[in-house]
Design an enzyme around this catalytic site. Structure first.
Site, short mmCIF file in Angstrom:
data_model
loop_
_atom_site.label_atom_id
_atom_site.label_comp_id
_atom_site.label_asym_id
_atom_site.label_seq_id
_atom_site.Cartn_x
_atom_site.Cartn_y
_atom_site.Cartn_z
N GLN A 136 0.41 -1.54 -0.20
CA GLN A 136 -0.04 -0.18 -0.59
C GLN A 136 0.96 1.63 0.00
OE1 GLN A 136 -1.79 -1.08 4.11
NE2 GLN A 136 -1.20 1.06 4.58
N CYS A 142 -5.39 0.69 3.70
CA CYS A 142 -5.29 -0.84 4.16
C CYS A 142 -6.58 -1.59 3.75
CB CYS A 142 -4.35 -1.28 6.06
SG CYS A 142 -5.12 -0.57 6.97
N HIS A 278 -5.87 -0.64 11.65
CA HIS A 278 -5.13 -1.40 11.00
C HIS A 278 -5.47 -2.25 10.48
CE1 HIS A 278 -2.11 -2.21 7.77
NE2 HIS A 278 -1.68 -3.81 8.25
N ASN A 298 -0.45 -9.16 5.43
CA ASN A 298 -0.37 -7.58 5.07
C ASN A 298 -0.28 -7.25 4.35
OD1 ASN A 298 0.07 -5.19 6.79
ND2 ASN A 298 1.36 -6.04 7.49
#
Length: 452
Positions: A136, A142, A278, A298
């Site tokens: 990102q 996110c 997040h 992630n």
């Protein structure tokens, strides 16, 4: 004799300090080369070295702790202060804004009742239901990466096809509740895809590291659809486990801890708060030496964690889960087939008489009074045309540095570089047709003096 020994010890300490500083400086130079980092000035580089030294000390101290279940490393974020890291790499809407929508919320008990008995371990990567790790960058989106990852997973499970989907479409176009690079929530992203009747592919609408104007034409390309979504009741780890046994699941976590920034491998068990900031994607679960964990994907690139993944403690005795991972889980529902694939895009139109081939970018090389007289084609989709009219840069390295023949992108306070593109060729054009068009629509007579 006392002063002599004191002076000797002080000298040895100073020598050791200089030796350690020199060692860290050499490590930093090696790290910069490894991660392609350059800085705008020597002063900035020295500041980054100081930050690197602090992170080096933090990593070394943690890794000497005997009972820790995970290790840290000087990863791609080792030149960022903790404050800089938090400001650039998160993006879940603040806890005060986490108001879920109920509009597309089927009964959670109905959705999960079919998965009463779950296997001891699940890894959706092994089933081909997880696309590659994405990055990102410094865009706080996110939420978009978590949402597309969950949609990619259920689409593969239902249709047998893994299609990487467009985060950029969500960043640019999903503006009813979400705020692009300034944060958002996965529920809103699912609602957007449902109401838009689908979402485009990453290949067709690639991520550019920041918000742009919504591309209305690509917004109409509904490659993958979903029917609704489900919110897992908060702090219910058993229902979350059953959901993950069925498909990849979006979750919110606290990802702003310094140890999370520099995580390398092992089962992360904190310490961390449950203040969610997040968004990530649970793609499975397992156990190691009697310790249960979630497999979490992630969106910070492959140079973080275990090639972009982290194992986070499961069944830790806290209903909220480590870093709040059990508090904000959701996933898309898909039962309908995708629409027929759209026809492949044709040539890229530069103007009325000029075009470039599919997957190329039009770059103007000669203009007057804002009118382009001559076009060339860059052999890269959504490229950036450099001002020297001879080079172009790919969309993911959008800054032209023609003097050093590099394409750059910002990464934290550093800069990453790759070689400048020079793959240009003339577009399919007709200057004579253009002159004839101008002369027939105005009183201006043009002479053919244009370069060809």
């Amino acid at each position: 004799m006392g002063w002599f020994w004191s002076l000797l010890i002080l000298t040895l300490l100073l020598t050791l300090s200089k030796s350690l500083s020199s060692f860290t400086s050499d490590q930093f130079d090696t790290w910069c080369k490894q991660h392609g980092k350059t800085y705008s000035s020597e002063q900035e580089k020295q500041h980054r070295l100081k930050v690197f030294e602090h992170n080096h000390a933090f990593v070394t101290h943690h890794n000497t702790e005997a009972n820790s279940s995970y290790t840290l490393s000087l990863n791609a974020f080792a030149d960022l202060t903790h404050h800089e890291f938090k400001a650039s790499r998160l993006g879940l809407s603040s806890s005060d804004d986490l108001k879920r929508l109920d509009y597309f919320r089927p009964s959670i008990l109905e959705e999960l009742s079919a998965v009463a008995d779950v296997p001891s371990s699940v890894d959706w990567r092994k089933s081909g239901a997880v696309a590659g790790v994405k990055d990102q960058g410094s865009c706080g989106a996110c939420w978009a990466f978590s949402a597309t990852g969950a949609i990619e997973g259920i689409n593969k499970i239902v249709t047998g096809s893994l299609v990487s989907l467009s985060e950029q479409e969500l960043v640019d176009c999903d503006r009813s509740y979400n705020s692009g690079c300034d944060g958002g929530l996965m529920d809103y992203a699912y609602q957007f895809v449902v109401r838009n009747h689908g979402i485009d592919t990453e290949e067709d609408y690639p991520f550019q590291g920041g918000g742009k104007s919504c591309n209305k034409e690509k917004l109409k390309r509904h490659v993958v659809t979903i029917d609704s979504y489900v919110d897992v009741p908060p702090s219910n780890e058993q229902l979350l486990l059953q959901a993950v046994a069925s498909q990849p699941v979006s979750v919110g976590i606290c990802g702003s801890e310094r140890a999370f920034q520099l995580y390398s491998k092992g089962i992360f068990n904190g310490p961390c708060s449950t203040s969610l900031d997040h968004a990530v994607l649970i793609v499975g679960y397992g156990s190691e030496n009697g310790v249960d964990y979630w497999i979490v994907k992630n969106s910070w690139g492959k140079r973080w964690g275990m090639d972009g993944y982290i194992h986070m403690l499961r069944n830790g005795g806290n209903s909220e889960g480590v870093c709040g991972i059990n508090m904000l889980a959701s996933y898309p529902v898909k039962t309908s087939p995708n629409p027929p694939p759209p026809p492949p895009p044709g040539p890229t139109k530069c103007d009325m008489f000029t075009s470039c081939s599919q997957g190329e970018t039009c770059c103007c090389t000669s203009q007057f009074l804002g009118i382009c007289f001559l076009w060339k084609c860059c052999e890269s989709d959504s490229a950036v045309c450099c001002k020297d009219h001879h080079h172009c840069c790919p969309h993911d390295y959008p800054i032209c540095d023609t003097k050093r023949k590099q394409c750059l992108k910002l990464s934290g306070n550093g800069t990453m570089a790759k070689a400048l593109e020079n793959k240009w060729h003339g577009g399919i054009h007709s200057v004579d047709q253009w002159i004839q068009f101008v002369e027939t629509t105005s009183s201006i007579t043009l002479k053919r003096v244009l370069p060809v």
